[in-house]
Design a protein around this motif. Structure first.
Motif, PDB file in Angstrom:
ATOM      1  N   VAL A 232      68.515  57.515  55.620  1.00 40.39           N
ATOM      2  CA  VAL A 232      67.283  57.646  56.406  1.00 40.39           C
ATOM      3  C   VAL A 232      67.209  59.022  57.068  1.00 40.39           C
ATOM      4  N   VAL A 233      68.314  59.443  57.688  1.00 36.31           N
ATOM      5  CA  VAL A 233      68.312  60.751  58.361  1.00 36.31           C
ATOM      6  C   VAL A 233      68.135  61.876  57.343  1.00 36.31           C
ATOM      7  N   THR A 234      68.782  61.754  56.206  1.00 41.26           N
ATOM      8  CA  THR A 234      68.629  62.782  55.163  1.00 41.26           C
ATOM      9  C   THR A 234      67.183  62.861  54.692  1.00 41.26           C
TER      10      THR A 234
ATOM     11  N   ALA B  80      61.966  65.683  54.808  1.00 37.28           N
ATOM     12  CA  ALA B  80      60.515  65.628  55.012  1.00 37.28           C
ATOM     13  C   ALA B  80      60.015  66.657  56.015  1.00 37.28           C
ATOM     14  N   VAL B  81      60.935  67.353  56.706  1.00 35.93           N
ATOM     15  CA  VAL B  81      60.502  68.305  57.741  1.00 35.93           C
ATOM     16  C   VAL B  81      59.597  69.401  57.184  1.00 35.93           C
ATOM     17  N   PRO B  82      59.930  70.043  56.051  1.00 38.13           N
ATOM     18  CA  PRO B  82      59.004  71.072  55.542  1.00 38.13           C
ATOM     19  C   PRO B  82      57.605  70.532  55.252  1.00 38.13           C
ATOM     20  N   GLY B  83      57.528  69.320  54.688  1.00 40.00           N
ATOM     21  CA  GLY B  83      56.215  68.750  54.413  1.00 40.00           C
ATOM     22  C   GLY B  83      55.469  68.345  55.662  1.00 40.00           C
ATOM     23  N   MET B  84      56.192  68.043  56.739  1.00 39.92           N
ATOM     24  CA  MET B  84      55.550  67.645  57.987  1.00 39.92           C
ATOM     25  C   MET B  84      55.030  68.838  58.773  1.00 39.92           C
ATOM     26  N   THR B  85      55.470  70.017  58.443  1.00 42.19           N
ATOM     27  CA  THR B  85      55.031  71.206  59.186  1.00 42.19           C
ATOM     28  C   THR B  85      53.519  71.389  59.094  1.00 42.19           C
ATOM     29  N   SER B  86      52.968  71.251  57.913  1.00 43.03           N
ATOM     30  CA  SER B  86      51.519  71.407  57.747  1.00 43.03           C
ATOM     31  C   SER B  86      50.759  70.322  58.495  1.00 43.03           C
TER      32      SER B  86
ATOM     33  N   GLU C   2      62.248  59.994  47.146  1.00 46.43           N
ATOM     34  CA  GLU C   2      62.928  61.057  46.407  1.00 46.43           C
ATOM     35  C   GLU C   2      64.436  61.000  46.636  1.00 46.43           C
ATOM     36  N   GLU C   3      64.841  60.712  47.880  1.00 42.45           N
ATOM     37  CA  GLU C   3      66.268  60.599  48.162  1.00 42.45           C
ATOM     38  C   GLU C   3      66.887  59.440  47.397  1.00 42.45           C
ATOM     39  N   HIS C   4      66.164  58.312  47.358  1.00 46.18           N
ATOM     40  CA  HIS C   4      66.665  57.155  46.618  1.00 46.18           C
ATOM     41  C   HIS C   4      66.747  57.455  45.120  1.00 46.18           C
ATOM     42  N   ALA C   5      65.727  58.147  44.592  1.00 47.81           N
ATOM     43  CA  ALA C   5      65.743  58.494  43.169  1.00 47.81           C
ATOM     44  C   ALA C   5      66.892  59.450  42.855  1.00 47.81           C
ATOM     45  N   GLU C   6      67.157  60.394  43.748  1.00 49.38           N
ATOM     46  CA  GLU C   6      68.256  61.329  43.521  1.00 49.38           C
ATOM     47  C   GLU C   6      69.597  60.607  43.539  1.00 49.38           C
ATOM     48  N   GLU C   7      69.756  59.660  44.470  1.00 50.18           N
ATOM     49  CA  GLU C   7      70.996  58.888  44.501  1.00 50.18           C
ATOM     50  C   GLU C   7      71.151  58.042  43.241  1.00 50.18           C
ATOM     51  N   SER C   8      70.036  57.495  42.739  1.00 48.38           N
ATOM     52  CA  SER C   8      70.108  56.713  41.509  1.00 48.38           C
ATOM     53  C   SER C   8      70.527  57.582  40.331  1.00 48.38           C
TER      54      SER C   8
END
Length: 313
Positions: free
Chosen positions: A121-123, A128-134, A224-230
């Motif tokens: 969750v923290v990762t 998501a921080v870059p996407g939240m900037t806008s 995306e994090e879940h897909a990367e872990e998969s």
């Protein structure tokens, strides 16, 4: 197995992770009990002992990790996170730094690095921080525009809410969170009945659009994090399967090499793979006419044939 690899394997076991999680939870509970004067009066010594014991366990864990992982220890951000928390707990708490005693509760945050689900969750949030900037910029722009409009329109009607720009910004932020926004709106609408258009439009844009964009970005990052872990898990499984196949191929190759060697090293083996003793006793006797059938049967048949021929003549 080298000592470092053995220690690394122990650190990655589920039992060790559960042990560290239990220590973190117990330490967090003791730090919470220290806020109670009654608990400190009755069990102050026990709470202090548990707190120091947990700190020693955390320091020992970091030391073992540093020895087992070597330079890779500093490449893992979660290791640096744990080291920073434990270091803050080791700072002196006497004199002017007594306020640092409150930082000991930060040890409870180590659950984030120990529990995989919290770590994911923290990762995802950090991803998501870059996407939240806008989205933050868009929200700030909407708040600023609405605060300027609210100050110009309603500063005389409700000066405690829209008296100046900073006050209007705080009021609109409070409304965006859903805190008493209807009371503020009704107070302004007593003097300006058409004010509902302004406030409803602001609430729709900020609460139902911009804030939902935050949720969408965070959910997308978690997916995306879940897909990367998969993908990583699948790749690890593929490497394991390939290693097992290679081991099986090596075993089959060894067995194929051992079978001809076992055939060629048997006692009394002839060229055609049949035992030499039988071939000399039966086939050899038949071929040379020295066996029972060759000397007795075949030799007796020839004179009999001559007698029969003589009689016919």
């Amino acid at each position: 197995m080298p000592t470092r690899e053995r220690l690394r394997a122990v650190l990655e076991t589920s039992r060790f992770q559960h042990f560290i999680t239990t220590v973190i939870v117990i330490n967090a509970a003791t730090l919470g009990l220290e806020t109670s004067a009654t608990a400190v009066e009755r069990y102050g010594t026990v709470l202090t002992v548990i707190d120091h014991l947990a700190l020693y366990i955390f320091v020992a864990e970091l030391a073992v990790k540093l020895y087992a992982q070597g330079p890779r220890f500093f490449r893992n951000p979660w290791n640096l996170f744990d080291a920073a928390i434990v270091t803050a707990s080791l700072l002196p708490t006497a004199g002017g730094l007594s306020v640092l005693r409150a930082l000991r509760i930060l040890r409870a945050l180590r659950l984030i690095s120990v529990v995989p689900s919290l770590r994911r969750v923290v990762t995802a949030l950090l991803t998501a921080v870059p996407g939240m900037t806008s989205i933050v910029l868009l929200l700030g722009l909407v708040l600023y525009v609405a605060a300027v409009m609210g100050t110009k329109l309603y500063h005389a009607t409700a000066p405690e809410y829209f008296g100046d720009l900073p006050t209007s910004l705080f009021t609109l932020f409070q409304m965006m969170t859903g805190d008493a926004w209807s009371d503020i709106t009704r107070e302004v609408m007593d003097e300006h009945p058409e004010a509902w258009v302004f406030f409803v439009a602001f609430m729709l844009v900020c609460t139902f659009v911009v804030l939902n964009l935050f949720i969408a970005v965070v959910v997308s990052a978690m997916e995306e994090e879940h897909a990367e872990e998969s993908v990583q898990a699948t790749a690890e499984l593929g490497r394991t399967v390939l290693a097992e196949l290679a081991a099986l191929r090596a075993e089959v190759r060894e067995l194929r090499e051992q079978i001809p060697a076992a055939r060629g090293s048997g006692p009394g083996t002839a060229a055609n793979g049949r035992p030499g003793g039988d071939g000399a006793g039966s086939n050899g006797a038949r071929g040379n006419g020295t066996g029972a059938n060759g000397a007795g049967a075949n030799g007796a048949r020839k004179p009999a044939t001559r007698k029969v021929a003589g009689r016919r003549r």
